[in-house]
Write an enzyme that holds these catalytic residues in place. Structure first.
Site, PDB file in Angstrom:
ATOM      1  N   ARG A 105     -39.759 -59.663 -10.625  1.00  0.00           N
ATOM      2  CA  ARG A 105     -40.739 -60.706 -10.329  1.00  0.00           C
ATOM      3  C   ARG A 105     -40.051 -61.951  -9.780  1.00  0.00           C
ATOM      4  NH1 ARG A 105     -42.362 -64.430  -8.687  1.00  0.00           N
ATOM      5  NH2 ARG A 105     -44.218 -65.662  -9.156  1.00  0.00           N
TER       6      ARG A 105
ATOM      7  N   VAL B 106     -42.140 -70.339 -16.161  1.00  0.00           N
ATOM      8  CA  VAL B 106     -43.089 -69.362 -16.700  1.00  0.00           C
ATOM      9  C   VAL B 106     -42.774 -67.992 -16.088  1.00  0.00           C
ATOM     10  CG1 VAL B 106     -45.513 -68.843 -17.156  1.00  0.00           C
ATOM     11  CG2 VAL B 106     -44.809 -71.225 -16.854  1.00  0.00           C
ATOM     12  N   PRO B 107     -41.630 -67.409 -16.484  1.00  0.00           N
ATOM     13  CA  PRO B 107     -41.336 -66.064 -15.987  1.00  0.00           C
ATOM     14  C   PRO B 107     -42.378 -65.099 -16.532  1.00  0.00           C
ATOM     15  CG  PRO B 107     -39.784 -66.680 -17.714  1.00  0.00           C
ATOM     16  CD  PRO B 107     -40.627 -67.886 -17.423  1.00  0.00           C
ATOM     17  N   HIS B 108     -42.787 -64.147 -15.706  1.00  0.00           N
ATOM     18  CA  HIS B 108     -43.817 -63.208 -16.144  1.00  0.00           C
ATOM     19  C   HIS B 108     -43.647 -61.883 -15.434  1.00  0.00           C
ATOM     20  CE1 HIS B 108     -45.324 -65.609 -12.767  1.00  0.00           C
ATOM     21  NE2 HIS B 108     -45.974 -64.521 -12.383  1.00  0.00           N
ATOM     22  N   ALA B 109     -44.170 -60.851 -16.085  1.00  0.00           N
ATOM     23  CA  ALA B 109     -44.031 -59.506 -15.530  1.00  0.00           C
ATOM     24  C   ALA B 109     -45.106 -58.605 -16.103  1.00  0.00           C
ATOM     25  CB  ALA B 109     -42.650 -58.948 -15.867  1.00  0.00           C
TER      26      ALA B 109
END
Length: 154
Positions: free
Chosen positions: A50, A64-67
Protein backbone atom coordinates in the site's frame (compact mmCIF):
# COMPACT_ATOMS: atom_id res chain seq x y z
CA UNK A 1 -18.40 4.69 14.36
CA UNK A 2 -16.90 3.78 17.71
CA UNK A 3 -13.18 3.62 18.40
CA UNK A 4 -13.82 0.50 20.49
CA UNK A 5 -14.94 -1.40 17.38
CA UNK A 6 -11.65 -0.59 15.61
CA UNK A 7 -9.08 -0.66 18.36
CA UNK A 8 -8.36 -3.21 21.07
CA UNK A 9 -6.74 -1.53 24.12
CA UNK A 10 -3.92 -4.10 23.89
CA UNK A 11 -3.08 -2.77 20.39
CA UNK A 12 -2.07 0.66 21.73
CA UNK A 13 1.63 1.15 22.37
CA UNK A 14 4.15 3.80 23.32
CA UNK A 15 7.31 3.09 21.34
CA UNK A 16 10.59 4.69 22.38
CA UNK A 17 11.85 4.72 18.81
CA UNK A 18 11.50 3.22 15.39
CA UNK A 19 14.62 3.44 13.28
CA UNK A 20 12.88 3.18 9.91
CA UNK A 21 9.48 2.83 8.28
CA UNK A 22 10.31 -0.84 7.64
CA UNK A 23 11.04 -1.42 11.33
CA UNK A 24 7.85 0.45 12.25
CA UNK A 25 5.83 -1.84 9.99
CA UNK A 26 7.50 -4.87 11.60
CA UNK A 27 6.49 -3.59 15.05
CA UNK A 28 2.93 -2.97 13.87
CA UNK A 29 2.82 -6.50 12.43
CA UNK A 30 4.04 -7.98 15.72
CA UNK A 31 1.24 -6.23 17.62
CA UNK A 32 -1.34 -7.22 14.97
CA UNK A 33 -0.21 -10.83 15.29
CA UNK A 34 -0.23 -10.89 19.10
CA UNK A 35 -3.53 -9.00 19.56
CA UNK A 36 -5.55 -10.01 16.48
CA UNK A 37 -3.77 -13.21 15.42
CA UNK A 38 -2.98 -11.81 11.98
CA UNK A 39 -0.06 -13.25 10.03
CA UNK A 40 2.81 -10.82 10.60
CA UNK A 41 4.43 -11.41 7.18
CA UNK A 42 1.11 -10.75 5.43
CA UNK A 43 0.69 -7.55 7.45
CA UNK A 44 4.17 -6.28 6.58
CA UNK A 45 3.78 -7.13 2.89
CA UNK A 46 0.33 -5.52 2.67
CA UNK A 47 1.50 -2.33 4.41
CA UNK A 48 4.55 -2.06 2.17
CA UNK A 49 2.47 -2.73 -0.94
CA UNK A 50 0.00 0.00 0.00
CA UNK A 51 2.81 2.41 0.86
CA UNK A 52 4.35 1.87 -2.59
CA UNK A 53 1.19 3.47 -4.06
CA UNK A 54 1.80 6.69 -2.15
CA UNK A 55 2.69 7.87 1.34
CA UNK A 56 0.23 7.29 4.16
CA UNK A 57 1.85 10.05 6.20
CA UNK A 58 -1.00 12.56 6.12
CA UNK A 59 0.83 15.50 7.67
CA UNK A 60 1.22 17.19 11.05
CA UNK A 61 3.13 14.20 12.45
CA UNK A 62 0.37 11.69 11.68
CA UNK A 63 0.47 8.52 9.57
CA UNK A 64 -2.42 6.19 8.77
CA UNK A 65 -0.89 3.13 7.11
CA UNK A 66 -3.61 0.75 5.99
CA UNK A 67 -4.07 -2.46 4.09
CA UNK A 68 -6.63 -5.04 3.07
CA UNK A 69 -5.94 -8.58 4.24
CA UNK A 70 -7.34 -12.07 3.97
CA UNK A 71 -8.52 -13.44 7.29
CA UNK A 72 -9.86 -10.17 8.64
CA UNK A 73 -13.61 -10.01 9.22
CA UNK A 74 -13.92 -6.32 10.17
CA UNK A 75 -11.64 -3.28 10.29
CA UNK A 76 -8.99 -3.54 13.02
CA UNK A 77 -6.48 -0.98 14.26
CA UNK A 78 -3.10 -0.65 15.90
CA UNK A 79 -2.02 2.69 17.40
CA UNK A 80 1.56 3.73 18.17
CA UNK A 81 2.74 6.90 19.83
CA UNK A 82 6.43 7.28 19.02
CA UNK A 83 8.65 9.04 21.54
CA UNK A 84 11.11 9.99 18.80
CA UNK A 85 9.45 11.14 15.55
CA UNK A 86 10.32 9.10 12.47
CA UNK A 87 11.11 10.38 8.99
CA UNK A 88 8.18 8.78 7.21
CA UNK A 89 8.08 10.48 3.82
CA UNK A 90 4.86 12.30 4.68
CA UNK A 91 3.13 14.67 2.31
CA UNK A 92 4.32 17.67 4.37
CA UNK A 93 7.81 16.17 4.95
CA UNK A 94 7.26 16.38 8.74
CA UNK A 95 8.41 13.41 10.82
CA UNK A 96 5.68 11.19 12.26
CA UNK A 97 5.00 10.39 15.91
CA UNK A 98 1.32 9.30 15.81
CA UNK A 99 0.62 6.16 13.78
CA UNK A 100 -2.79 4.54 13.42
CA UNK A 101 -2.60 1.41 11.26
CA UNK A 102 -5.83 -0.05 9.90
CA UNK A 103 -6.46 -3.54 8.53
CA UNK A 104 -9.62 -4.28 6.58
CA UNK A 105 -11.08 -7.37 4.96
CA UNK A 106 -9.83 -7.79 1.41
CA UNK A 107 -13.34 -7.21 0.02
CA UNK A 108 -14.23 -4.34 2.40
CA UNK A 109 -15.60 -1.25 0.75
CA UNK A 110 -17.60 1.29 2.69
CA UNK A 111 -16.54 0.01 6.11
CA UNK A 112 -12.86 0.54 5.27
CA UNK A 113 -13.51 4.04 3.91
CA UNK A 114 -15.62 5.01 6.94
CA UNK A 115 -12.87 3.82 9.28
CA UNK A 116 -10.22 5.80 7.37
CA UNK A 117 -12.43 8.91 7.46
CA UNK A 118 -13.11 8.47 11.18
CA UNK A 119 -9.42 8.06 12.04
CA UNK A 120 -8.46 10.99 9.79
CA UNK A 121 -11.01 13.25 11.50
CA UNK A 122 -9.87 12.11 14.92
CA UNK A 123 -6.19 12.75 14.22
CA UNK A 124 -6.79 16.07 12.45
CA UNK A 125 -8.01 17.50 15.76
CA UNK A 126 -5.08 19.49 17.22
CA UNK A 127 -6.34 19.12 20.81
CA UNK A 128 -6.60 15.34 20.48
CA UNK A 129 -3.09 15.11 19.02
CA UNK A 130 -1.73 17.37 21.76
CA UNK A 131 -3.22 15.09 24.44
CA UNK A 132 -1.88 11.96 22.70
CA UNK A 133 1.61 13.49 22.50
CA UNK A 134 1.52 14.39 26.19
CA UNK A 135 1.02 10.76 27.27
CA UNK A 136 3.18 7.65 27.32
CA UNK A 137 0.75 5.33 29.12
CA UNK A 138 -1.07 3.11 26.59
CA UNK A 139 -4.19 3.02 28.81
CA UNK A 140 -4.37 6.83 28.86
CA UNK A 141 -3.72 6.97 25.11
CA UNK A 142 -6.56 4.51 24.53
CA UNK A 143 -8.84 6.57 26.78
CA UNK A 144 -8.04 9.72 24.77
CA UNK A 145 -8.73 7.95 21.49
CA UNK A 146 -11.93 6.43 22.89
CA UNK A 147 -13.16 9.80 24.10
CA UNK A 148 -13.41 10.82 20.45
CA UNK A 149 -16.35 8.46 19.85
CA UNK A 150 -18.02 9.91 16.84
CA UNK A 151 -21.58 10.92 16.43
CA UNK A 152 -20.41 12.41 13.13
CA UNK A 153 -19.19 9.20 11.51
CA UNK A 154 -19.03 9.19 7.74
Amino acid sequence: MAMSTLLNPKAVRFIASATSKKRLFQSIAEVAQSVYELDSESVINALQERESLGPTGVGHGVAVPHARLDGVDHVLGVFFRLEKPLDYGSVDKAPVDLVFALFAPREAGVEHLKALAFISRTLRNPQTCEKLRANEDPAKIYAILSSTESSKAA
